[in-house]
Scaffold this motif. Structure first.
Motif, short mmCIF file in Angstrom:
data_model
loop_
_atom_site.label_atom_id
_atom_site.label_comp_id
_atom_site.label_asym_id
_atom_site.label_seq_id
_atom_site.Cartn_x
_atom_site.Cartn_y
_atom_site.Cartn_z
N THR A 3 27.02 -106.69 -49.85
CA THR A 3 26.25 -105.55 -50.32
C THR A 3 25.81 -104.73 -49.12
N ARG A 5 23.92 -100.88 -47.93
CA ARG A 5 23.15 -99.69 -48.29
C ARG A 5 23.66 -98.56 -47.41
N GLY A 8 21.84 -93.99 -48.71
CA GLY A 8 20.85 -94.07 -49.78
C GLY A 8 21.32 -94.75 -51.06
N GLU A 9 22.56 -95.23 -51.08
CA GLU A 9 23.09 -95.90 -52.27
C GLU A 9 23.51 -97.32 -51.92
N THR A 10 23.37 -98.22 -52.88
CA THR A 10 23.79 -99.60 -52.69
C THR A 10 25.21 -99.78 -53.20
N HIS A 11 26.04 -100.43 -52.40
CA HIS A 11 27.44 -100.68 -52.73
C HIS A 11 27.73 -102.16 -52.53
N GLU A 68 19.84 -99.79 -43.48
CA GLU A 68 20.33 -98.51 -44.01
C GLU A 68 21.40 -97.95 -43.08
#
Length: 166
Positions: A3, A5, A8-11, A68
């Motif tokens: 996982t 970040r 600004g988005e989690t993938h 981040e």
């Protein structure tokens, strides 16, 4: 599964943990800002920000990519250019453009650490972000311009009630 970040988005990606962050960003997440240059972390074209620090994504295993992550695309995620990006346009920095990802993100990290660098501090801070077209003087001018724009933003000089006649 790993996982990340990013911008600004989690993938979550299903990749070998030793895969480089660069390959995951480009191949799995479709981001085109970071580029493959030397593969040795020496040229800077693969630079991304990790918790605000400029790192070479071609050398970083995705398993060690924490916090981040910001790519070039993430600097203008709101639709407004970052002052560094705008300064690059205003100073007409790019020639071939290949190094610009690394140059811009290295400059962003520098200015976030030191908002008003001297010319010597700019040269030192940008050291390692290579430009084969040799636009280093324009890069230095753009970093200076971005520094001034960031100071103007902080001081409220946005053209509405701010400084006049600059």
């Amino acid at each position: 599964m790993i996982t990340l970040r990013v911008n600004g988005e989690t993938h979550t990606v299903d990749v070998d943990p030793s895969t480089t962050l660069l390959y995951v960003l480009r191949n799995d997440l479709g981001l085109r800002g970071p580029r493959f240059g030397c593969g040795l972390g020496q040229c800077g074209t693969c630079t991304v920000l990790m918790d605000g620090r400029a790192i070479r994504s071609c050398m970083r295993p995705v398993s060690r990519a924490t916090g981040e992550i910001t790519t070039l695309e993430g600097l203008s995620a709101t639709g407004e250019l970052d002052p560094v990006q705008q300064a690059w346009i205003d100073e007409q920095v790019p020639q071939c453009g290949y190094c610009q990802n690394g140059q811009i993100l290295t400059a962003k990290a520098l200015l976030d650490r030191n908002p008003t660098p001297s010319d010597e501090e700019i040269r030192q801070g940008m050291n390692g972000a290579l430009c084969r077209c040799m636009t280093y003087y324009r890069i230095q001018s753009a970093v200076r311009r971005a520094s001034e724009a960031m100071a103007d933003r902080t001081n409220g000089a946005d053209g509405v009630g701010g400084e006049v006649g600059r």
